[in-house]
Design an enzyme around this catalytic site. Structure first.
Site, PDB file in Angstrom:
ATOM      1  N   ARG A 188      -2.515  -2.159  -3.489  1.00 49.61           N
ATOM      2  CA  ARG A 188      -3.742  -1.405  -3.229  1.00 49.61           C
ATOM      3  C   ARG A 188      -3.722  -0.132  -4.068  1.00 49.61           C
ATOM      4  O   ARG A 188      -2.772   0.652  -3.994  1.00 49.61           O
ATOM      5  CB  ARG A 188      -3.817  -1.027  -1.755  1.00 49.61           C
ATOM      6  CG  ARG A 188      -5.057  -0.241  -1.475  1.00 49.61           C
ATOM      7  CD  ARG A 188      -4.929   0.569  -0.223  1.00 49.61           C
ATOM      8  NE  ARG A 188      -6.130   1.350  -0.053  1.00 49.61           N
ATOM      9  CZ  ARG A 188      -6.201   2.431   0.684  1.00 49.61           C
ATOM     10  NH1 ARG A 188      -5.146   2.850   1.331  1.00 49.61           N
ATOM     11  NH2 ARG A 188      -7.314   3.088   0.786  1.00 49.61           N
ATOM     12  N   GLU A 223      -8.024  -5.513   5.301  1.00 51.44           N
ATOM     13  CA  GLU A 223      -7.881  -5.154   3.895  1.00 51.44           C
ATOM     14  C   GLU A 223      -6.700  -5.861   3.244  1.00 51.44           C
ATOM     15  O   GLU A 223      -6.757  -6.228   2.077  1.00 51.44           O
ATOM     16  CB  GLU A 223      -7.751  -3.625   3.765  1.00 51.44           C
ATOM     17  CG  GLU A 223      -9.083  -2.944   4.045  1.00 51.44           C
ATOM     18  CD  GLU A 223      -8.996  -1.442   4.217  1.00 51.44           C
ATOM     19  OE1 GLU A 223      -8.550  -1.003   5.300  1.00 51.44           O
ATOM     20  OE2 GLU A 223      -9.360  -0.710   3.295  1.00 51.44           O
ATOM     21  N   ARG A 246     -12.166  15.198   8.217  1.00 51.10           N
ATOM     22  CA  ARG A 246     -12.951  15.592   7.039  1.00 51.10           C
ATOM     23  C   ARG A 246     -14.361  15.991   7.459  1.00 51.10           C
ATOM     24  O   ARG A 246     -14.964  15.343   8.321  1.00 51.10           O
ATOM     25  CB  ARG A 246     -13.036  14.439   6.034  1.00 51.10           C
ATOM     26  CG  ARG A 246     -11.707  14.048   5.434  1.00 51.10           C
ATOM     27  CD  ARG A 246     -11.912  13.053   4.285  1.00 51.10           C
ATOM     28  NE  ARG A 246     -10.674  12.401   3.949  1.00 51.10           N
ATOM     29  CZ  ARG A 246     -10.487  11.092   3.951  1.00 51.10           C
ATOM     30  NH1 ARG A 246     -11.471  10.264   4.268  1.00 51.10           N
ATOM     31  NH2 ARG A 246      -9.310  10.585   3.625  1.00 51.10           N
ATOM     32  N   ASN A 248     -13.569  -0.919  17.966  1.00 54.83           N
ATOM     33  CA  ASN A 248     -13.076  -0.667  19.330  1.00 54.83           C
ATOM     34  C   ASN A 248     -13.880   0.300  20.178  1.00 54.83           C
ATOM     35  O   ASN A 248     -13.720   0.322  21.389  1.00 54.83           O
ATOM     36  CB  ASN A 248     -11.649  -0.109  19.255  1.00 54.83           C
ATOM     37  CG  ASN A 248     -10.697  -1.104  18.637  1.00 54.83           C
ATOM     38  OD1 ASN A 248     -10.513  -2.194  19.170  1.00 54.83           O
ATOM     39  ND2 ASN A 248     -10.118  -0.755  17.498  1.00 54.83           N
ATOM     40  N   ASN A 265     -10.475   6.485  10.820  1.00 58.07           N
ATOM     41  CA  ASN A 265     -10.080   7.868  10.591  1.00 58.07           C
ATOM     42  C   ASN A 265     -10.868   8.444   9.427  1.00 58.07           C
ATOM     43  O   ASN A 265     -11.394   9.542   9.482  1.00 58.07           O
ATOM     44  CB  ASN A 265      -8.603   7.878  10.262  1.00 58.07           C
ATOM     45  CG  ASN A 265      -7.879   8.787  11.183  1.00 58.07           C
ATOM     46  OD1 ASN A 265      -8.448   9.747  11.700  1.00 58.07           O
ATOM     47  ND2 ASN A 265      -6.615   8.499  11.388  1.00 58.07           N
ATOM     48  N   HIS A 281     -13.077   2.630   0.230  1.00 63.45           N
ATOM     49  CA  HIS A 281     -13.057   1.551   1.239  1.00 63.45           C
ATOM     50  C   HIS A 281     -13.689   0.266   0.693  1.00 63.45           C
ATOM     51  O   HIS A 281     -14.172  -0.568   1.464  1.00 63.45           O
ATOM     52  CB  HIS A 281     -13.845   1.915   2.518  1.00 63.45           C
ATOM     53  CG  HIS A 281     -13.247   2.996   3.349  1.00 63.45           C
ATOM     54  ND1 HIS A 281     -14.020   3.966   3.954  1.00 63.45           N
ATOM     55  CD2 HIS A 281     -11.976   3.273   3.691  1.00 63.45           C
ATOM     56  CE1 HIS A 281     -13.246   4.792   4.637  1.00 63.45           C
ATOM     57  NE2 HIS A 281     -11.985   4.389   4.486  1.00 63.45           N
ATOM     58  N   ASN A 323       0.871  -1.179   0.000  1.00 58.39           N
ATOM     59  CA  ASN A 323       0.000   0.000   0.000  1.00 58.39           C
ATOM     60  C   ASN A 323       0.907   1.228   0.000  1.00 58.39           C
ATOM     61  O   ASN A 323       1.457   1.603   1.032  1.00 58.39           O
ATOM     62  CB  ASN A 323      -0.882  -0.042   1.246  1.00 58.39           C
ATOM     63  CG  ASN A 323      -1.837   1.133   1.312  1.00 58.39           C
ATOM     64  OD1 ASN A 323      -1.793   2.042   0.476  1.00 58.39           O
ATOM     65  ND2 ASN A 323      -2.699   1.133   2.310  1.00 58.39           N
TER      66      ASN A 323
HETATM   67  P1  ADP Z   1      -7.558   4.562   9.354  1.00 61.34           P
HETATM   68  O1  ADP Z   1      -8.672   5.144   8.553  1.00 61.34           O
HETATM   69  O2  ADP Z   1      -6.392   5.489   9.535  1.00 61.34           O
HETATM   70  O3  ADP Z   1      -7.168   3.150   8.964  1.00 61.34           O
HETATM   71  P2  ADP Z   1      -8.490   3.283  11.774  1.00 61.34           P
HETATM   72  O4  ADP Z   1      -9.445   2.345  11.158  1.00 61.34           O
HETATM   73  O5  ADP Z   1      -7.227   2.749  12.353  1.00 61.34           O
HETATM   74  O6  ADP Z   1      -8.168   4.492  10.823  1.00 61.34           O
HETATM   75  O7  ADP Z   1      -9.275   4.064  12.934  1.00 61.34           O
HETATM   76  C1  ADP Z   1      -8.681   5.040  13.721  1.00 61.34           C
HETATM   77  C2  ADP Z   1      -9.708   5.483  14.781  1.00 61.34           C
HETATM   78  O8  ADP Z   1     -10.057   4.360  15.586  1.00 61.34           O
HETATM   79  C3  ADP Z   1      -9.176   6.560  15.719  1.00 61.34           C
HETATM   80  O9  ADP Z   1     -10.097   7.623  15.826  1.00 61.34           O
HETATM   81  C4  ADP Z   1      -9.096   5.846  17.044  1.00 61.34           C
HETATM   82  O10 ADP Z   1      -9.428   6.687  18.097  1.00 61.34           O
HETATM   83  C5  ADP Z   1     -10.144   4.764  16.932  1.00 61.34           C
HETATM   84  N1  ADP Z   1      -9.780   3.701  17.880  1.00 61.34           N
HETATM   85  C6  ADP Z   1      -8.793   2.800  17.766  1.00 61.34           C
HETATM   86  N2  ADP Z   1      -8.711   2.042  18.891  1.00 61.34           N
HETATM   87  C7  ADP Z   1      -9.652   2.510  19.746  1.00 61.34           C
HETATM   88  C8  ADP Z   1     -10.085   2.165  21.070  1.00 61.34           C
HETATM   89  N3  ADP Z   1      -9.490   1.186  21.750  1.00 61.34           N
HETATM   90  N4  ADP Z   1     -11.101   2.869  21.606  1.00 61.34           N
HETATM   91  C9  ADP Z   1     -11.686   3.856  20.930  1.00 61.34           C
HETATM   92  N5  ADP Z   1     -11.347   4.242  19.690  1.00 61.34           N
HETATM   93  C10 ADP Z   1     -10.345   3.580  19.099  1.00 61.34           C
END
Ligand code: ADP
Length: 395
Positions: free
Chosen positions: A90, A383, A240, A334, A210, A179, A7
């Protein structure tokens, strides 16, 4: 067979080496600050992590260091490059040209280049990754897996914008969605968990990270999705804005004496929950701040949940019903509180939250009660594994 999943971003390169038989990660890592100075973090399974600050003037040198790390006698996981059977890349944007993954040829590269206009920050970087890998592994088959491909099944009524038709004809201005690899992977798994045949199914996938997007999947195909021409549309995200009245762009450009480009940068990088809260784009920070009484952090979380619930509702309408809903990605997997907030809007669907199940993080589970009419699951996305599977299927 070992599949090298790549990626490649403008200054970073994430990779995984996946054994396609066991579907286990053999090694994974990240090159950062390519073209600036360079940092490699390499994590081989069952061995110590290896870090290096060797300069990476370009992507070819980054790929070359990764291949060295993979074959190194100490922190390597394979003896030589012949043990890499294929490479899966990717690619962010396949435009209307790619409705599925493809084996990379010179013609495919040209067609990806023709989509650069649609993703000027991402596609050129993805292509640099392809050419670096091809130079270093000229005889290894490579596959392109597109973020947009899964959404190419959307009907015109969902992907067209209400603007003069010639802008679609001439410039391909339309909704593409992103996505897709994740939405496809998670929707397939959700159907397995629901015990549903693909041919008679209606599910909604909430990829909340994110970057966040929600997709309506009917009979295994994407029929609508919340991101649009670019990933800026739809849900409120980390930085965003999500959907916004476009007249705001003109209004702010005037008030702030800034260009449209500047305003778009603000909408992409300084908005979302970070812009609203003034605290952070990370939902852990937002929750901590909200718990300390920060009202703007609480507002940002409420807005995020509300917008997500609106999309779910509109996709129930698009599907004329729903069999199951899945949460995935960093927040979806999470964030217990955010799932609870969103689920709080879904009682009209006969959905009730199982508080105990929902108290767990990061694992596959059903978080609706057993008597809920519509089942809701948390399904970790993967992914890289999805790309490895697509790659294996094509070579
Ligand atoms: P990306 O789009 O960069 O791949 P991710 O899927 O890793 O993003 O998601 C990042 C988000 O997930 C962040 O806002 C982070 O706060 C949230 N996150 C990750 N772990 C936890 C957790 N244990 N509790 C709450 N939020 C979480």
């Amino acid at each position: 067979m070992n599949i090298f999943v790549v990626n490649c971003g403008s200054s970073s390169l994430k990779y995984q080496l996946i054994d396609s038989d066991s579907e286990q990660v053999v090694a994974k890592g990240l090159c950062e600050r390519i073209g600036i100075d360079g940092r490699l973090t390499h994590s081989p399974a069952g061995k110590d992590k290896y870090e290096s600050d060797k300069p990476m003037p370009d992507h070819k040198s980054a790929v070359s260091f990764v291949l060295e790390a993979l074959t190194d006698s100490e922190h390597g996981v394979i003896n030589d490059l012949s043990e890499i059977g294929a490479v899966g890349h990717r690619i962010v944007h396949g435009g209307e040209k790619f409705a599925s993954s493809v084996v990379i040829t010179d013609e495919v590269i040209k067609a990806i280049e023709e989509c650069n206009d649609l993703a000027p920050l991402h596609n050129p970087a993805n292509l640099i990754g392809i050419s670096a890998c091809r130079e270093l592994m000229p005889n290894t088959p490579m596959v392109a897996v597109f973020d947009t491909a899964f959404h190419q099944t959307m009907p015109a009524k969902a992907y067209m914008y209400g603007v003069p038709f010639e802008y679609y004809d001439e410039y391909k201005v339309r909704k593409y969605g992103f996505h897709g690899t994740s939405h496809s992977f998670v929707s397939k798994r959700l159907l397995q968990l629901l015990g549903k045949e693909q041919g008679e199914s209606k599910v909604i996938i909430c990829h909340l990270g994110n970057g966040s997007s929600i997709t309506a999947v009917k009979n295994g195909e994407s029929v609508d999705t919340s991101m649009g021409f670019t990933p800026l549309d739809g849900l409120i995200m980390g930085t965003r804005s999500g959907s916004i009245d476009p007249a705001v762009v003109q209004f702010l450009a005037g008030k702030l004496n800034k260009s449209i480009d500047d305003i778009l940068t603000i909408l992409n990088k300084k908005s979302g929950v970070e812009g609203i809260s003034g605290v952070s784009s990370d939902f852990r920070d937002l929750e901590a701040a909200a718990n300390d009484g920060n009202e703007r952090a609480e507002l940002a979380l409420e807005m995020f949940a509300y917008r997500a619930a609106l999309y779910i509702g509109s996709y129930v309408a698009a599907l004329n019903g729903v069999d199951g809903i899945a949460f995935t990605a960093g927040i979806g997997e999470n964030n217990i509180t955010m799932r609870r907030k969103i689920m709080g809007y879904l009682n009209y669907l006969g959905i009730n939250l199982d508080e105990e199940a929902n108290s767990k993080r990061g694992e596959e589970l059903m978080i609706s009660t057993a008597d809920s009419k519509v089942k809701v699951y948390v399904i970790p996305t993967n992914e890289e594994l999805a790309i490895a599977r697509e790659t294996l299927a094509l070579i």
